[in-house]
Design an enzyme around this catalytic site. Sequence first.
Site, short mmCIF file in Angstrom:
data_model
loop_
_atom_site.label_atom_id
_atom_site.label_comp_id
_atom_site.label_asym_id
_atom_site.label_seq_id
_atom_site.Cartn_x
_atom_site.Cartn_y
_atom_site.Cartn_z
N SER A 134 44.97 43.49 50.80
CA SER A 134 43.91 42.89 50.01
C SER A 134 42.76 42.55 50.97
O SER A 134 42.36 43.38 51.78
CB SER A 134 44.43 41.65 49.28
OG SER A 134 43.42 41.03 48.52
N TYR A 148 33.94 45.06 44.44
CA TYR A 148 35.02 45.14 45.42
C TYR A 148 35.94 43.93 45.27
O TYR A 148 37.17 44.07 45.23
CB TYR A 148 34.44 45.21 46.83
CG TYR A 148 35.45 45.07 47.93
CD1 TYR A 148 36.23 46.16 48.34
CD2 TYR A 148 35.65 43.85 48.58
CE1 TYR A 148 37.17 46.04 49.36
CE2 TYR A 148 36.58 43.72 49.60
CZ TYR A 148 37.34 44.81 49.98
OH TYR A 148 38.28 44.69 50.98
N LYS A 152 40.10 43.73 44.31
CA LYS A 152 41.10 43.06 45.13
C LYS A 152 41.75 41.89 44.38
O LYS A 152 42.95 41.63 44.56
CB LYS A 152 40.47 42.58 46.44
CG LYS A 152 40.06 43.71 47.37
CD LYS A 152 41.23 44.60 47.77
CE LYS A 152 40.86 45.63 48.82
NZ LYS A 152 41.99 46.52 49.16
#
Length: 271
Positions: A134, A148, A152
């Site tokens: 992660s 993004y 994650k």
Amino acid sequence: MSKTWFITGASRGFGRSWTIAALQRGDKVAATARDTSTLKDLAETYGDALLPIQLDVTDRDADFAAVQQAHAHFGRLDVVVNNAGYGHFGFIEEVTEAEARAQFDTNLFGALWITQAAIPLMREQGSGHIVQISSIGGVAAFPTVGIYNASKWALEGFTEALAQEVGGFGIKTTLIEPGGYATDWSGASAVRSEPHPAYQAMRDAQASRRAAMATTAPGPDDTTAAVFAAIDAENPPKRLLLSGTAFDIAQSVYADRVKTWSDWEETSRSA
């Protein structure tokens, strides 16, 4: 005892560093990359201990085939590391549908398909460790990388559920949450949305901060001891922050969240 690894995104950055470190200590590694020529030097050095596999993790069928190939070749899989991913830079207003889907296809669905492929094999052998790469961006969110962050956070969400689902089969899970490192994450491998002029001042400020941090950022090799400590632990952590900066950010973010929840507790309980 030596371990058998399956590592995606092994051509550079964290993936390459951990592949080399595992091979150096006598482990076996199935290393995937979209271009396996990047692994040629490692194949020449480590021979049969390395199995290079060409793979684009967005291809679900190819993901399942790659995991099966690695298991058939080595006879078992002890550690599966979902490392393949990239950073998308763009303010939320700027991100197109195609860009958002591409980000999730790699960072989320690629990890999901590899995880699904590995679970039956690990369940059958009664052991295994699934490691999801992660980011501190999976704990906190930052301007210009919101999509993004979203990918994650989604990875972290399904992995928390996964840990509860497969723990009884002897399968362990760990979320690795690195801070900023001197990898190619914000370089040539990154994707950027078409910039909107309304955000230019904030974009420039964020770029300046990242440039300043890059001058002092540690390299991916600096993470290997911490990552291997977690991999080799009898009871590995569900989450592992990498770098003091990441640790400090996470502490601050969660303290702020707890304060907000506490400040609004009466309203929450009244609902």
